[in-house]
Design an enzyme around this catalytic site. Structure first.
Site, PDB file in Angstrom:
ATOM      1  NE  ARG A 142      -3.366   0.022   2.965  1.00  0.00           N
ATOM      2  CZ  ARG A 142      -4.055   0.118   4.104  1.00  0.00           C
ATOM      3  NH1 ARG A 142      -4.094  -0.898   4.939  1.00  0.00           N
ATOM      4  NH2 ARG A 142      -4.689   1.234   4.409  1.00  0.00           N
ATOM      5  CG  HIS A 143      -1.090   4.799  -0.212  1.00  0.00           C
ATOM      6  ND1 HIS A 143      -1.295   5.371   1.017  1.00  0.00           N
ATOM      7  CD2 HIS A 143      -2.289   4.284  -0.588  1.00  0.00           C
ATOM      8  CE1 HIS A 143      -2.566   5.223   1.368  1.00  0.00           C
ATOM      9  NE2 HIS A 143      -3.195   4.569   0.406  1.00  0.00           N
ATOM     10  CG  ASN A 149      -4.208   6.226   5.077  1.00  0.00           C
ATOM     11  OD1 ASN A 149      -3.203   6.017   4.391  1.00  0.00           O
ATOM     12  ND2 ASN A 149      -5.404   5.782   4.727  1.00  0.00           N
ATOM     13  NE  ARG A 198      -4.797   7.003  -0.796  1.00  0.00           N
ATOM     14  CZ  ARG A 198      -5.877   7.310  -1.505  1.00  0.00           C
ATOM     15  NH1 ARG A 198      -5.935   8.446  -2.173  1.00  0.00           N
ATOM     16  NH2 ARG A 198      -6.894   6.472  -1.572  1.00  0.00           N
ATOM     17  CD  GLU A 220      -8.786   1.395  -1.856  1.00  0.00           C
ATOM     18  OE1 GLU A 220      -8.915   0.517  -2.729  1.00  0.00           O
ATOM     19  OE2 GLU A 220      -8.468   1.140  -0.681  1.00  0.00           O
ATOM     20  CG  HIS A 286      -5.011   2.650  -3.220  1.00  0.00           C
ATOM     21  ND1 HIS A 286      -4.839   3.883  -2.666  1.00  0.00           N
ATOM     22  CD2 HIS A 286      -4.622   2.754  -4.526  1.00  0.00           C
ATOM     23  CE1 HIS A 286      -4.379   4.720  -3.601  1.00  0.00           C
ATOM     24  NE2 HIS A 286      -4.246   4.054  -4.731  1.00  0.00           N
TER      25      HIS A 286
HETATM   26  O1  F6P Z   1      -8.756   3.462   4.598  1.00  0.00           O
HETATM   27  C1  F6P Z   1      -7.966   3.305   3.485  1.00  0.00           C
HETATM   28  C2  F6P Z   1      -8.763   2.786   2.313  1.00  0.00           C
HETATM   29  O2  F6P Z   1      -7.883   2.592   1.240  1.00  0.00           O
HETATM   30  C3  F6P Z   1      -9.935   3.684   1.888  1.00  0.00           C
HETATM   31  O3  F6P Z   1      -9.594   4.696   0.996  1.00  0.00           O
HETATM   32  C4  F6P Z   1     -10.888   2.667   1.292  1.00  0.00           C
HETATM   33  O4  F6P Z   1     -12.183   3.158   1.203  1.00  0.00           O
HETATM   34  C5  F6P Z   1     -10.732   1.542   2.253  1.00  0.00           C
HETATM   35  O5  F6P Z   1      -9.382   1.534   2.637  1.00  0.00           O
HETATM   36  C6  F6P Z   1     -11.094   0.194   1.674  1.00  0.00           C
HETATM   37  O6  F6P Z   1     -11.217  -0.733   2.712  1.00  0.00           O
HETATM   38  P1  F6P Z   1     -12.650  -1.241   3.182  1.00  0.00           P
HETATM   39  O7  F6P Z   1     -13.274  -1.822   1.964  1.00  0.00           O
HETATM   40  O8  F6P Z   1     -12.358  -2.265   4.240  1.00  0.00           O
HETATM   41  O9  F6P Z   1     -13.454  -0.079   3.710  1.00  0.00           O
END
Ligand code: F6P
Length: 359
Positions: A142-143, A149, A198, A220, A286
């Site tokens: 991941r970045h 975050n 990022r 992402e 991501h």
């Molecule tokens: O929190 C970091 C992230 O990359 C968010 O931008 C994204 O919405 C999320 O993780 C994805 O994870 P999950 O599907 O568990 O919410």
């Protein structure tokens, strides 16, 4: 088999009489229409055959109780000779006027095909063309930590935080050491990252390896109109959506955004690309998007993909193999630069799925 599904019957169906018998059985027992395609992998490269015997055959269930692996290898070499005696190549005359087949010769150097038409059939063909069994590492990271975050916000296109920039530097150090072992690969290492700041900022520090290739397909999961909120805000203000997502995270689609199923579809070209490559590849991405890519390579059941553990500031080194994969995970502390190898028992979640070989 449901409508539209693909079933694979794996076997050494060396003779046309046996192939015809299988076809007959299917016709008798299948209660719906089906299309049969024979796929034959022909290999005449001694070196590849030997490697395959030693790496995958002597360790297969057939030789489970054999103490001496050299004897097991000899037995398999003999087995090949026996097959050669009765071998009948797929052909229009032997297998029937209508028979559809794809022959992949010497790991895709040459392809012979017949009666292969239609959407699914063409997809199968292009998928097979891109497969090979050579070893090469795929690194997922991941970045580094982003400003979003830090504040617990989802989505967005924020820059790296100070800590995140430190991780990017440490990642450079990690790959300086790691790349020493890459000389054996005939293809140059590649770096892919998403179009998000990022990810680009993290990947930029790896430019000494190669110029990062920025791909929209690696972005992402799109949180639509919920982008920029925290999970708590969603739970509080949109409890139904929160519940819906918890109930079925795989299919839940953010309003005007994406679901995990959407992301899985979107990364398909990248899967082909990763399958095809014969040199090291680094993916800077991501959490959600890496879950999908990793899930494909590690044969994770699709419903488990949205909850896979893809921690921040961690490099996953993944080496696909003929019947499984090898995986190592390295947690990198951005501040101290300490690299800790994560215990493989923690990550080997699906050992029954395939021959997972943690190092
Ligand atoms: O929190 C970091 C992230 O990359 C968010 O931008 C994204 O919405 C999320 O993780 C994805 O994870 P999950 O599907 O568990 O919410």
């Amino acid at each position: 088999v449901e409508g539209g599904d693909i079933a694979i019957l794996d076997g050494t169906n060396t003779r046309s009489s046996r192939r015809r018998a299988i076809e007959q059985q299917l016709k008798e027992h299948m209660d719906r229409q089906f299309k049969l395609i024979w796929i034959e992998s022909i290999c005449t490269l001694e070196e590849v055959i030997e490697k395959n015997i030693l790496k995958t055959k002597v360790t297969s269930p057939d030789y489970k109780n054999w103490q001496d692996s050299e004897k097991a290898a000899d037995d398999f070499r003999n087995r090949i000779k026996e097959y050669e005696k009765i071998y009948e190549s797929l052909s229009k005359t032997r297998d029937g006027e209508e028979a559809s087949f794809i022959q992949i010769i010497n790991q895709g150097t040459q392809i012979v095909m017949r009666n292969v038409r239609g959407y699914i059939e063409s997809k199968i063909l292009s998928y097979l063309i891109n497969l090979h069994t050579g070893d090469r590492p795929i690194y997922f990271t991941r970045h580094g930590e982003s400003e979003y975050n830090k504040r617990g916000l989802i989505g967005g296109d924020s820059c790296l935080s100070k800590m995140g920039s430190k991780y990017a530097e440490r990642l450079g150090d990690f790959f300086k050491k790691e790349s020493i072992g890459w000389k054996e690969f005939r293809e140059r290492p590649l770096i892919y990252c998403s179009t998000m700041k990022r990810a680009i900022q993290t990947a930029e520090l790896l430019s000494f390896i190669n110029t990062p290739l920025v791909m929209k397909s690696l972005d992402e999961i799109n949180c639509g109109i919920r982008d920029g909120l925290t999970y708590e805000e969603i739970k509080e203000n949109y409890p139904n959506e929160h519940q819906e997502r918890n109930k079925d995270k795989l299919h839940y689609r953010y309003p005007r955004g994406e679901s995990y199923m959407d992301v899985i579809q979107r990364i398909e070209p990248m899967i082909y690309e990763l399958e095809r490559r014969r040199g090291p590849v680094i993916i800077v991405g991501h959490q959600g998007m890496i879950r999908c890519l990793y899930g494909y390579f590690a044969c994770v059941p699709i419903e488990n993909i949205p909850t896979l553990d893809i921690p921040i500031h961690t490099v996953i080194k993944f080496v696909p193999e003929a019947y499984g994969f090898c995986e190592e995970r390295f947690a990198i502390d951005p501040l101290s630069g300490t690299i800790s190898k994560i215990d493989s028992t923690v990550i080997g979640k699906y050992p029954d799925q395939l021959s997972y070989v943690p190092k």
